[in-house]
Design an enzyme around this catalytic site. Sequence first.
Site, PDB file in Angstrom:
ATOM      1  N   ASP A  67       0.823  -1.209   0.000  1.00 32.92           N
ATOM      2  CA  ASP A  67       0.000   0.000   0.000  1.00 32.92           C
ATOM      3  C   ASP A  67       0.861   1.265   0.000  1.00 32.92           C
ATOM      4  OD1 ASP A  67       0.982  -0.375   2.560  1.00 32.92           O
ATOM      5  OD2 ASP A  67      -0.958  -0.397   3.556  1.00 32.92           O
ATOM      6  N   ASN A 136      -7.080  -2.204  14.798  1.00 30.55           N
ATOM      7  CA  ASN A 136      -8.498  -2.501  14.534  1.00 30.55           C
ATOM      8  C   ASN A 136      -8.664  -3.703  13.597  1.00 30.55           C
ATOM      9  OD1 ASN A 136      -7.706  -1.483  12.073  1.00 30.55           O
ATOM     10  ND2 ASN A 136      -9.181   0.193  12.008  1.00 30.55           N
TER      11      ASN A 136
END
Length: 240
Positions: A67, A136
């Site tokens: 990414d 998360n």
Amino acid sequence: MELIVCKTYEEVSQVSAKVVAEVMKAKPNAVLGLATGSTPEGMYAELVKMNKAGEIDFSDITTVNLDEYYPISPENDQSYRYFMNKNLFDHVNIDKSRTNVPNGAAPDGEAEAKRYEAFVRSLGGADIQVLGIGRNGHIAFNEPDEELVPETHVTGLTEDTIDANARFFASAADVPTKALTMGMGTILSAKKIIIIATGAGKHAALSQLLKGTVTTKCPASFLNLHNNVVVVCDEAAYNG
Ligand code: GLP
């Protein structure tokens, strides 16, 4: 899924580097899928050491990173391209033209995502994909959501991720709000996956992954659909 619980961050780094090095030794022209974040920094330092000691060779290696922030210049010291150069590529005998990070400076993000997806697929996917895990449960920038995206795409970052990554920027307001990221299918197309988690902050996300079920609320849990995954963590991440 193989689970390796280590005592220290140093041990996590050494064990992870060994897993990557084994793939490189078995296939000198391997495609390495690489990740950024503070977790794999120690692993990269170990790989640099092994390369300098002549144990591993990067001359025929191709890399594809997961990414990149969007938009961001590759020269920006917070870009993932900058991170990879600083932590690995500048210190090993790799051909830089074979190191690939989504282009955060591309004028058209969607077109860049399409190009990157096609490129990774043309390589046949990574021989090994290194992953960290967000607190998360995100992997790369696939954030928890009602739905997840299979292919490389432009995505918005959650408040939690912006907050977690703000430590690297002058302030949270300076963290880019978007990113280019491999999708869940791009990641799962890797032949082998190693996911590294350290620190108590990763305990909840790691537990969800180790539960063995799949939920879009924890993208990392999708690794339970892959048949060649190694989890390397420290006791703090494992025990909480
Ligand atoms: C970032 C990256 C992820 C990384 C995660 C955890 O947002 N996009 O690839 O795994 O956060 O980072 P860290 O290792 O610094 O906790």
